[in-house]
Design an enzyme around this catalytic site. Sequence first.
Site, mmCIF file in Angstrom:
data_model
loop_
_atom_site.group_PDB
_atom_site.id
_atom_site.type_symbol
_atom_site.label_atom_id
_atom_site.label_comp_id
_atom_site.label_asym_id
_atom_site.label_seq_id
_atom_site.Cartn_x
_atom_site.Cartn_y
_atom_site.Cartn_z
ATOM 1 C CB CYS A 31 41.906 -49.111 29.891
ATOM 2 S SG CYS A 31 42.587 -49.607 31.157
ATOM 3 C CE1 TYR A 170 47.730 -55.699 35.706
ATOM 4 C CE2 TYR A 170 45.888 -54.413 36.568
ATOM 5 C CZ TYR A 170 47.036 -54.677 35.858
ATOM 6 O OH TYR A 170 47.391 -53.556 34.897
ATOM 7 N N GLY A 171 48.882 -58.967 38.799
ATOM 8 C CA GLY A 171 50.212 -58.691 39.340
ATOM 9 C C GLY A 171 51.185 -57.798 38.320
ATOM 10 C CG HIS A 173 50.518 -52.836 33.935
ATOM 11 N ND1 HIS A 173 49.653 -53.563 33.368
ATOM 12 C CD2 HIS A 173 51.378 -52.720 32.914
ATOM 13 C CE1 HIS A 173 49.692 -53.848 32.167
ATOM 14 N NE2 HIS A 173 50.803 -53.373 31.762
ATOM 15 C CG ASP A 268 52.355 -54.414 28.585
ATOM 16 O OD1 ASP A 268 52.764 -55.360 27.756
ATOM 17 O OD2 ASP A 268 51.673 -54.225 29.269
ATOM 18 C CG HIS A 428 48.248 -35.445 7.506
ATOM 19 N ND1 HIS A 428 47.208 -35.861 7.424
ATOM 20 C CD2 HIS A 428 48.855 -35.371 8.620
ATOM 21 C CE1 HIS A 428 46.933 -35.939 8.669
ATOM 22 N NE2 HIS A 428 47.800 -35.657 9.388
HETATM 23 P P1 ADP Z 1 42.665 -35.133 6.711
HETATM 24 O O1 ADP Z 1 43.541 -35.512 7.626
HETATM 25 O O2 ADP Z 1 41.479 -34.231 7.002
HETATM 26 O O3 ADP Z 1 42.386 -36.097 5.819
HETATM 27 P P2 ADP Z 1 44.948 -34.393 4.867
HETATM 28 O O4 ADP Z 1 45.826 -33.266 4.781
HETATM 29 O O5 ADP Z 1 45.878 -35.485 5.100
HETATM 30 O O6 ADP Z 1 43.571 -34.206 5.486
HETATM 31 O O7 ADP Z 1 44.547 -34.842 3.148
HETATM 32 C C1 ADP Z 1 44.030 -33.554 2.317
HETATM 33 C C2 ADP Z 1 44.054 -34.149 1.215
HETATM 34 O O8 ADP Z 1 43.376 -33.269 0.345
HETATM 35 C C3 ADP Z 1 45.581 -34.261 0.569
HETATM 36 O O9 ADP Z 1 46.015 -35.462 -0.149
HETATM 37 C C4 ADP Z 1 45.560 -33.000 -0.758
HETATM 38 O O10 ADP Z 1 46.523 -33.435 -1.632
HETATM 39 C C5 ADP Z 1 44.211 -32.938 -0.867
HETATM 40 N N1 ADP Z 1 43.745 -31.746 -1.550
HETATM 41 C C6 ADP Z 1 43.584 -30.467 -0.821
HETATM 42 N N2 ADP Z 1 43.110 -29.627 -1.645
HETATM 43 C C7 ADP Z 1 42.751 -30.043 -2.814
HETATM 44 C C8 ADP Z 1 42.270 -29.891 -3.955
HETATM 45 N N3 ADP Z 1 41.825 -28.185 -4.095
HETATM 46 N N4 ADP Z 1 41.960 -30.332 -4.833
HETATM 47 C C9 ADP Z 1 42.206 -31.665 -4.903
HETATM 48 N N5 ADP Z 1 42.866 -32.184 -3.737
HETATM 49 C C10 ADP Z 1 42.962 -31.494 -2.697
#
Ligand code: ADP
Length: 730
Positions: A31, A170-171, A173, A268, A428
């Site tokens: 989909c 389709y059989g 799901h 699946d 992150h």
């Molecule tokens: P997004 O999901 O929007 O990409 P993230 O939180 O995954 O955001 O990533 C933000 C990144 O920015 C992190 O790696 C953090 O270390 C970096 N960061 C945040 N503030 C600063 C700053 N003032 N100078 C340098 N790096 C920064």
Amino acid sequence: MARDPKHDILFEPIQIGPKTLRNRFYQVPHCIGAGSDRPGFQAAHRSVKAEGGWAGINTEYCSIHPESDDTHRLSARLWDDGDVHNLRAMCDEVHRYGALAGVELWYGGAHSPNMESRSTPRGPSQYASEFETMTYCKEMDLNDIKQVQGYYVEAALRARDAGFDIVYVYGAHSYLPLQFLSPFYNKRTDHYGGSLENRARFWLETLEQVGRAVGKDCAIATRFAVDSLYGTSGIEAEVDGVKFAKLADPLVDVWDIDVGDIAEWGEDAGPSRFYLQGHQVPWTKFIKQVVKKPVLGVGRFTDPEKMVEIVTKGYADIIGAARPSIADPFLPKKIEEGRYDDIRVCIGCNVCISRWEIGGPPMICTQNATAGEEFRRGWHPEKFKKKGSQDSVLVIGAGPSGGECSRVLMERGYTVHLYDTAAKIGGHINELALLPGLGEWGYHRDYRETQITKLAKKNKECQVALGQKPMTATDALAYGADRIVIATGSSWNTDGTNCLSHDPIPGADASRDDQLTPEQVILGKKKIGKRVVIVNADTYFMAPSIAEKLAAAGHEVTLVTGVHLANYMHFTLEYPNMMRRLHELHVNVLEHEFCSKIEPGRMQAYNIWGDGSKRTYRGPGKPPRDENQSHHWIEFDSLILVTGRHSHDSLHRELHAKTGEWEKNGVKAVYLIGDAEAPRLIADATFSGHRLAREIEEANPQLPLPYKREVAKWGVAHVAGTSAALEYKV
Ligand code: ADP
Ligand code: SF4
């Protein structure tokens, strides 16, 4: 670079009935939210995959008649000539690149809610769907059976006329043919129920009739869930599964094998949180041993070594893929050209599925920001317009949004400096990938890290500056870049601010030793005591992931949740196994409860439906409910606040407060993307970086350019079951 000869086998053609697949890469039906109503989206999305080397490319499930209508979700349809016309555009695109186009003919039985058509679905016996709310089918008599089989034949003829090369019955799901086969649905006592031969009759007859109608021109495929994973009450691979495969083998040209049902189809489309690549191989190879026709199977295949093993060991003949083809439409080409480190590996997050499950919106992908944007924004996953100026760009933050923005700008030839305090690209994701089952999410970072490193090697003016001191507004202005992109992300609230009260929770304070944010838990910043309370107001995975991590480490975990716990995981198909996991680990979940205040060692919980906890009225009227008397104390050694996130947007604000200094520093513009603009899914953060990089020369790149909308055109109507296009007026 040429491919490794050991991968040659993946590029051998294979015959399926009257057609030949040019290689072993096959995009199974999946989909996307295009159906027949967004033909441009449908054609353009499948087209890039044909260009990217897939030999077989299918529609999503395609309804054969208004009795099988999945509204609010969006299926393809072959109800009339309007649908034929629209889907022909997809077939033409797929053929343009030498691939075969397939269509998955679908009749849902009691699983089709028919909210648009208002028809009554028919099924082998009358039952209420375990998947749809308030949906029952009518039990078919012999005349009904003939009629519905006729619908399959009519739709197959339309499919052939549209240009499809592969026609499915389709059989999987738990849709109609499987409903007849499975004793879970089929309680009949006539010659369509009872013995396996009787339960198989509907499916076999339908295959035979569809084959007779279009089998000379099209390959006949069937998708078969060989095990419903219900034990003896459903289909078991070793019992009815294998017997049915033998009975139907003479009537099919290619088998598409999977497992599970519709109510839990995460068995699946297994998320990486619970399933490794190739998790369905045991079933695929089991069926492959007993049939003569080619077999294809799925299992989030992205690794060419694994694919070669599947084919050479005889587990399957063809590599089926849905998600790997979304994350990287050019996967086959990259293997063919030996560009292995350019493969954008599917991370198995199922966010693509989530958008379809929600109903309506187009598919998105965490890894591939162009998925769903091929037609409406004209984005190609591998091609980028050359840069439109000589401007240099400073990107601050190397998370999903900043990383993607830098990659695409570099692809376009811009000089980019990517700057971060962290020692590693990924933002992150570097933390999320440490949570239970989320290791594969790290592929998102790995892809960007590899590509950015390669691109920076090619353009020596580009730089990746990691492990730096935090960038301030003064530093950014003085840096020397023409344009500045702020991608500084977000973090979890330390004061309990949440979506229920829109305020902090009194006493919440993650600077204390006994209170933690999710980041502090993941990075092991503080000692965590035996009794843990998680206060949750987030609707995705963070609270259950933290609960799983800590319970597995021996803590006694109570999860107090004021919102539907893990609600979004219903859409990513992770919900059932996530709940099973919490159950196994004895996590105590207090639903409909939230936190009114926190004191050292204890938090006060209340039931959110108790009056006065949210709805409070002090005027002349009297609310009709009793006063909330549910407040009670829960003791903890450590308390975790999963209450909400906030953007790191201060750098952006400070730069905008200094607009007067931009010109003398040579700064033309400052943009804000990703979580720093507003916290969001990784897929949406990635998209936001990608979009800005594609549109950076536009008049106001902070805001997206308008995209093409596919709308029904006033003045012409089609009527299901007829070939007439009617002109109309009000
Ligand atoms: P997004 O999901 O929007 O990409 P993230 O939180 O995954 O955001 O990533 C933000 C990144 O920015 C992190 O790696 C953090 O270390 C970096 N960061 C945040 N503030 C600063 C700053 N003032 N100078 C340098 N790096 C920064
Ligand atoms: Fe894979 Fe996630 Fe993209 Fe779906 S959204 S294709 S699961 S990376």
